[in-house]
Every structure is written in C-alpha cells, then in structure tokens.
Design an enzyme around this catalytic site. Structure first.
Site, PDB file in Angstrom:
ATOM      1  N   HIS A 305       0.860  -1.185   0.000  1.00 10.80           N
ATOM      2  CA  HIS A 305       0.000   0.000   0.000  1.00 10.80           C
ATOM      3  C   HIS A 305       0.894   1.232   0.000  1.00 10.80           C
ATOM      4  CE1 HIS A 305      -3.137   2.834   1.214  1.00 10.80           C
ATOM      5  NE2 HIS A 305      -3.988   1.911   0.831  1.00 10.80           N
ATOM      6  N   ASP A 360      -8.038  -5.189  -0.045  1.00  8.92           N
ATOM      7  CA  ASP A 360      -8.491  -6.032  -1.160  1.00  8.92           C
ATOM      8  C   ASP A 360      -8.134  -7.499  -0.984  1.00  8.92           C
ATOM      9  OD1 ASP A 360      -7.608  -3.203  -2.910  1.00  8.92           O
ATOM     10  OD2 ASP A 360      -9.630  -4.035  -2.934  1.00  8.92           O
TER      11      ASP A 360
HETATM   12  C1  SDX Z   1      -6.181   0.120  -2.893  1.00 10.91           C
HETATM   13  O1  SDX Z   1      -4.395   4.668  -2.007  1.00 10.91           O
HETATM   14  C2  SDX Z   1      -5.325   4.014  -1.379  1.00 10.91           C
HETATM   15  O2  SDX Z   1      -5.678   4.373  -0.297  1.00 10.91           O
HETATM   16  C3  SDX Z   1      -5.854   2.804  -2.128  1.00 10.91           C
HETATM   17  C4  SDX Z   1      -6.897   1.966  -1.365  1.00 10.91           C
HETATM   18  C5  SDX Z   1      -8.167   2.752  -1.138  1.00 10.91           C
HETATM   19  O3  SDX Z   1      -8.907   2.394  -0.226  1.00 10.91           O
HETATM   20  O4  SDX Z   1      -8.471   3.642  -1.963  1.00 10.91           O
HETATM   21  O5  SDX Z   1      -6.370   1.549  -0.131  1.00 10.91           O
HETATM   22  C6  SDX Z   1      -7.321   0.738  -2.162  1.00 10.91           C
HETATM   23  O6  SDX Z   1      -5.950   0.487  -4.024  1.00 10.91           O
HETATM   24  C7  SDX Z   1      -5.306  -0.883  -2.166  1.00 10.91           C
HETATM   25  C8  SDX Z   1      -4.114  -1.367  -3.038  1.00 10.91           C
HETATM   26  C9  SDX Z   1      -4.639  -2.458  -3.984  1.00 10.91           C
HETATM   27  N1  SDX Z   1      -3.610  -2.816  -4.947  1.00 10.91           N
HETATM   28  C10 SDX Z   1      -2.958  -4.022  -4.846  1.00 10.91           C
HETATM   29  O7  SDX Z   1      -3.126  -4.831  -3.931  1.00 10.91           O
HETATM   30  C11 SDX Z   1      -1.996  -4.287  -5.997  1.00 10.91           C
HETATM   31  C12 SDX Z   1      -0.689  -4.861  -5.456  1.00 10.91           C
HETATM   32  N2  SDX Z   1      -0.010  -3.768  -4.719  1.00 10.91           N
HETATM   33  C13 SDX Z   1       0.996  -3.024  -5.428  1.00 10.91           C
HETATM   34  O8  SDX Z   1       0.815  -2.885  -6.793  1.00 10.91           O
HETATM   35  C14 SDX Z   1       1.493  -1.792  -4.677  1.00 10.91           C
HETATM   36  O9  SDX Z   1       1.742  -2.191  -3.399  1.00 10.91           O
HETATM   37  C15 SDX Z   1       0.623  -0.542  -4.649  1.00 10.91           C
HETATM   38  C16 SDX Z   1       0.208  -0.111  -6.011  1.00 10.91           C
HETATM   39  C17 SDX Z   1      -0.593  -0.753  -3.814  1.00 10.91           C
HETATM   40  C18 SDX Z   1       1.457   0.566  -3.994  1.00 10.91           C
HETATM   41  O10 SDX Z   1       2.478   0.856  -4.888  1.00 10.91           O
HETATM   42  P1  SDX Z   1       3.621   1.898  -4.486  1.00 10.91           P
HETATM   43  O11 SDX Z   1       3.303   2.641  -3.260  1.00 10.91           O
HETATM   44  O12 SDX Z   1       3.937   2.696  -5.732  1.00 10.91           O
HETATM   45  O13 SDX Z   1       4.793   0.951  -4.070  1.00 10.91           O
HETATM   46  P2  SDX Z   1       6.036   0.675  -4.937  1.00 10.91           P
HETATM   47  O14 SDX Z   1       5.639   0.203  -6.289  1.00 10.91           O
HETATM   48  O15 SDX Z   1       6.935   1.863  -4.824  1.00 10.91           O
HETATM   49  O16 SDX Z   1       6.685  -0.582  -4.147  1.00 10.91           O
HETATM   50  C19 SDX Z   1       7.770  -0.464  -3.276  1.00 10.91           C
HETATM   51  C20 SDX Z   1       8.522  -1.795  -3.405  1.00 10.91           C
HETATM   52  C21 SDX Z   1       8.938  -2.096  -4.857  1.00 10.91           C
HETATM   53  O17 SDX Z   1      10.062  -2.963  -4.761  1.00 10.91           O
HETATM   54  P3  SDX Z   1      11.574  -2.307  -4.939  1.00 10.91           P
HETATM   55  O18 SDX Z   1      11.573  -1.560  -6.253  1.00 10.91           O
HETATM   56  O19 SDX Z   1      11.714  -1.375  -3.734  1.00 10.91           O
HETATM   57  O20 SDX Z   1      12.495  -3.494  -4.899  1.00 10.91           O
HETATM   58  O21 SDX Z   1       7.655  -2.882  -3.013  1.00 10.91           O
HETATM   59  C22 SDX Z   1       7.442  -3.730  -4.128  1.00 10.91           C
HETATM   60  C23 SDX Z   1       7.794  -2.922  -5.373  1.00 10.91           C
HETATM   61  O22 SDX Z   1       8.182  -3.791  -6.431  1.00 10.91           O
HETATM   62  N3  SDX Z   1       6.013  -4.088  -4.104  1.00 10.91           N
HETATM   63  C24 SDX Z   1       5.548  -5.307  -4.355  1.00 10.91           C
HETATM   64  C25 SDX Z   1       4.172  -5.227  -4.150  1.00 10.91           C
HETATM   65  N4  SDX Z   1       3.843  -3.967  -3.798  1.00 10.91           N
HETATM   66  C26 SDX Z   1       4.988  -3.271  -3.776  1.00 10.91           C
HETATM   67  N5  SDX Z   1       6.180  -6.453  -4.733  1.00 10.91           N
HETATM   68  C27 SDX Z   1       5.380  -7.536  -4.902  1.00 10.91           C
HETATM   69  N6  SDX Z   1       4.058  -7.544  -4.719  1.00 10.91           N
HETATM   70  C28 SDX Z   1       3.404  -6.419  -4.350  1.00 10.91           C
HETATM   71  N7  SDX Z   1       2.086  -6.410  -4.164  1.00 10.91           N
END
Ligand code: SDX
Length: 426
Positions: A305, A360
């Site tokens: 998140h 989710d």
């Molecule tokens: C919702 O904003 C809100 O409040 C949203 C929400 C709401 O109520 O409105 O809470 C609802 O959208 C919840 C999120 C639902 N999405 C998912 O579950 C999809 C999977 N999650 C990711 O795609 C991700 O965690 C996000 C999109 C939710 C957040 O992305 P960020 O903040 O841009 O995080 P990031 O991409 O900068 O990640 C940081 C690191 C990265 O690795 P490094 O480059 O540091 O090595 O964490 C890794 C990312 O690759 N990472 C994940 C991951 N989420 C982040 N790796 C594997 N699986 C994941 N799910």
C-alpha cells in the site's frame, strides 16, 4: 520548532511556511515555491506531495490507523450502518435518529433510474466488464438532470442522494445483463443493502428471501470502503471536479480510476490469483518467488500500500469477518489465502518493504461467499467508495482557495530545432 522551512539552492536560501495538521502531520507549503525561487517540485505519483488539506479521513500508515472525521474505523464498523457513514462523510456530523430516518427516506425515494437508461445495457456487449457500464451510465445521469446545476450548493444534497440511491440499481442491472436475466426493479420496502442483494439475486418467478447475515456483512464492507483520503480515484474526482465539471462526470471518472488493477481492481485480481494457484497446482512459494522477481510483472495482489506500512486496519476487520463467516467452510481459496498471507508476512522481501495485506486481500473472499461474481468485486468497491468521492468533491468545491488542478512538469525532450521538409527526413 520553527514554522518556516528553508531550502538552500547554491548561494540562495528560500523560506517557505511549514504547516501542521490536527493529527500532527507537517508539510512544507510550496504554493509560492516557483514565485520565490523559480523552481518547481517533482514527485512522480505524488508519494510525497499533498494535493489538499482535508477534514474527512485520516490515515496513519505506520500505525495502521484510519478514522473518519475522528471516529475510528473499528468503532464505525461496530456501531454504524453504511447510510449513517454516508451522512457523516457528506455532512460532517453523525445524524440524529430523525436525520438518519429522513436521509434513508430520501435515498429510498430515489432508487429508481430513468427508464431510458436500460438502453445502455442493451447496447453493451453481454461480456462487457461491469465497470465499463457503470462509468457510462453514471456519466449519462448528468444528461437526465442537466437542467439542474449539480454544483449549486442547494442542489448538492439532491445530487448526492440521487447518486447514492441509484448506484446499487445501476450496478445490479449490469450484473443481471451479463447473465441474461431480467432486470429487477428496486424495492423501497427494503434497507439499502438488502435491496441491492434482491436486485442482484432475485428472479421474477420465485420468492426471494434476504439473507440478513450476508446483508450485514456487505453493509460492513461498504462502510470499510467508504473513504480513504487522497487515493487514486478520490484524487481523480477532485481533479475532474476542479475544472467545474459536474458531480456525475467527476464520479464517473473516479469509477474509471478505481477500475485499475493496482487500485480497486485488485480485489478481482486477488481472487483470480488465488484461483490460479488452486487450479495450476502451483505452490505458495512459487507465487511469492514470482512476486519478488523484478523481471516478472506479477505482483502479490492484495499486498502492499502506498500509505500503510503496517496492517491495513480495514484488512484486520475483514480478516476477522472472513474467518467468522467462512468458519467451517471448505472453501479451498480461504485456506490458500491464509497460507499465502502467513508465508508472505514471514518473507524477508515483504518484511523489508513493509508489504502487508490491504483491504483487497480479503474482501473478495466475502463477496464470493455472498455469491457475487469476481468481475463485480470492483463494482462493490465503487458502491462503498461513492460517499467518499462525493465528500471529497464537495470539500474541494467549498474551498474558497480552490484552483483548477494543473501540475507542472520538467521537460526532457528535444531543444528547439528547424522543421525539415519531408524530402530531408530520415
Ligand atoms: C487500494 O491509495 C489508497 O488508499 C488505495 C486503497 C483505497 O482504499 O483507496 O487503499 C485501495 O488500491 C489498495 C491497493 C490495492 N492494490 C494491490 O493490492 C496491488 C498490489 N499492490 C501493489 O501494486 C502496490 O503495493 C501498490 C500499487 C498498492 C502501492 O504501490 P507503491 O506505493 O507505488 O509501491 P512501490 O511500487 O513503490 O513498491 C515499493 C517496493 C517495490 O520494490 P523495490 O523496487 O523497492 O524493490 O515494493 C514492491 C515494489 O516492487 N512491491 C511489491 C508489491 N507492492 C509493492 N512487490 C510484490 N508484490 C506487491 N504487491
């Protein structure tokens, strides 16, 4: 601590105000940054930038705290109903018994939709994603009420009630259309969530009995999704509304933003991920390895998140409900979800990046238990999030310092050059 921030660039030092929110958050107010320094700030994805001040919802990502106008989400879920939360978000107060009864009656009186809207459902392909339909029919509502200025303060309540009342009808009709069953008209003798379930699952030739446990579980899920600060879809509603587009168009844009698999579309992707593990016979370890592999676009859906670097408090509430509602069930997906969650929480990659289950991860399991099809999960999210979108839009419209959203950029393209005749191009 001083309420001034100093930014030193070369020999120059610029001073900007520091502001503090009611929960102690601090921000550098950069509204005059370009005027005083000629500089702009760059923040792809706005991870470090606030687009507004707001008094609707507060989240503490490190502590896993969420409250709506000061009321903790756990207490809201224990004591309120979804329409009560709608009232709190929209009008910045918990309703008295009288106010809640009046609000419920207004909603109940507005559940019907213009009959011509049925033509939209006939025009879309049978297998269209319901979010495509929902965004279209919500935007079309602006045409049916175009002679009222939805942005006018005295029309706000009417427009907000109209949207909250009609969205479940429009959503259920998308589902009925996708399965080729007759559209079911709303029943104003039923409560908000019971009415939605009846429109989803009743058929004209049989008597329908509402399952009150499922209605209660769904009402709580709607509450848990009601608002969440400046998430992608709420920001979209604010940005579109800042051009003074009407509320229907702004909400339709929010629905489109929510559809994305990284945002509200994640609940559908979680179920597809769990089903994929079950059907492929893949192991939890293989799934986690794929999620950690940077060469693989796969992410562990329902994990991570932008704000929560701890358990999403909503996920805690839903996890408990999931285990209660599905206790004794032999749903293999629940077992896979539990094992996947436990393994990820012990995996260094997820620990180092503070990736925890979000709202989710579990919500889809309850939707599935209620009988809601996977491609309707994000529609459920939209029904829940609607009062949040409307409240954020209203707060933005009521802001006397409101300005159209128009971010700056840093240009990295070609510098000026002469335009070559086509005969001289490579
Ligand atoms: C919702 O904003 C809100 O409040 C949203 C929400 C709401 O109520 O409105 O809470 C609802 O959208 C919840 C999120 C639902 N999405 C998912 O579950 C999809 C999977 N999650 C990711 O795609 C991700 O965690 C996000 C999109 C939710 C957040 O992305 P960020 O903040 O841009 O995080 P990031 O991409 O900068 O990640 C940081 C690191 C990265 O690795 P490094 O480059 O540091 O090595 O964490 C890794 C990312 O690759 N990472 C994940 C991951 N989420 C982040 N790796 C594997 N699986 C994941 N799910």
């Amino acid at each position: 601590m001083s309420n001034i921030a100093e930014i030193k660039v070369g020999e120059q030092t610029y001073q900007l105000p520091l502001i503090e929110g009611s929960e102690g958050e601090k921000a550098i107010d950069i509204r005059k940054l370009r005027a005083v320094s000629g500089l702009v700030a760059l923040d792809e994805g706005f991870a470090n930038t606030g687009g507004c001040s707001s008094s609707i919802t507060f989240i503490d990502g490190e502590k896993g705290i969420l409250h709506h106008r000061g009321y903790p989400i756990e207490q809201v879920c224990d004591h309120a109903s979804f329409l009560e939360v709608c009232y709190l978000l929209l009008f910045d107060k918990l309703p008295t018994q009288q106010e809640l009864s009046e609000f419920k009656s207004e909603v109940s009186d507005n559940v019907l939709v213009p009959e011509e809207i049925k033509n939209f459902y006939k025009a879309f392909p049978r297998d269209a994603h319901p979010m495509a339909l929902l965004s279209s029919v919500v935007c079309s509502l602006s045409s049916y009420y175009q002679h009222e200025d939805s942005n006018a303060p005295d029309h706000f309540r009417k427009t907000a009630v109209r949207l909250i009342a009609k969205l479940p009808t429009l959503a259920a009709w998308a589902y009925k259309t996708s399965i080729g069953e007759p559209l079911v008209y709303p029943d104003s003798n039923l409560g908000y969530t019971e009415n939605f379930l009846k429109m989803m699952f009743s058929v004209p030739n049989k008597t329908y009995q509402t399952n009150t446990d499922m209605a209660k579980a769904l009402d709580k899920l709607f509450m848990l999704h009601a608002d969440h600060e400046q998430n992608c879809s709420a920001t979209t509603v604010r940005v579109v509304g800042s051009s003074e587009a009407n509320l229907y168009a702004s909400v339709a844009a929010g629905i489109c933003a929510l559809w994305g698999p990284l945002h509200g579309g994640a609940n559908q992707k979680v179920l597809e991920m769990l089903t994929g593990i079950k059907e492929s016979g893949g192991t939890i370890a293989e799934c986690l390895e794929m999620a950690k592999d940077k060469g693989n676009s796969f992410r562990l859906m329902g994990f991570g998140h932008r704000v929560y670097k701890n358990f999403d408090p909503r996920a805690r509430v839903i996890k408990a409900d999931c285990e209660k509602l599905l206790a004794g069930s032999d749903d293999p997906l629940l077992k896979i979800a539990k094992n996947l969650c436990d393994s990820a929480l012990q995996d260094q990659y997820f620990i180092d990046r503070k990736l925890y289950p979000n709202v989710d991860f579990y919500s889809g399991l309850i939707y599935r238990a209620i009988g809601i099809p996977t491609d309707m999960f994000t529609v459920m999210f939209a029904i829940g999030r609607l009062p949040g979108w409307i409240s954020q839009w209203k707060e933005m419209m009521d802001n006397p310092e409101r300005r159209i959203a128009r971010p700056r950029q840093i240009y990295t393209g070609a510098t000026p050059r002469d335009f070559p005749p086509i005969s001289q191009r490579g």
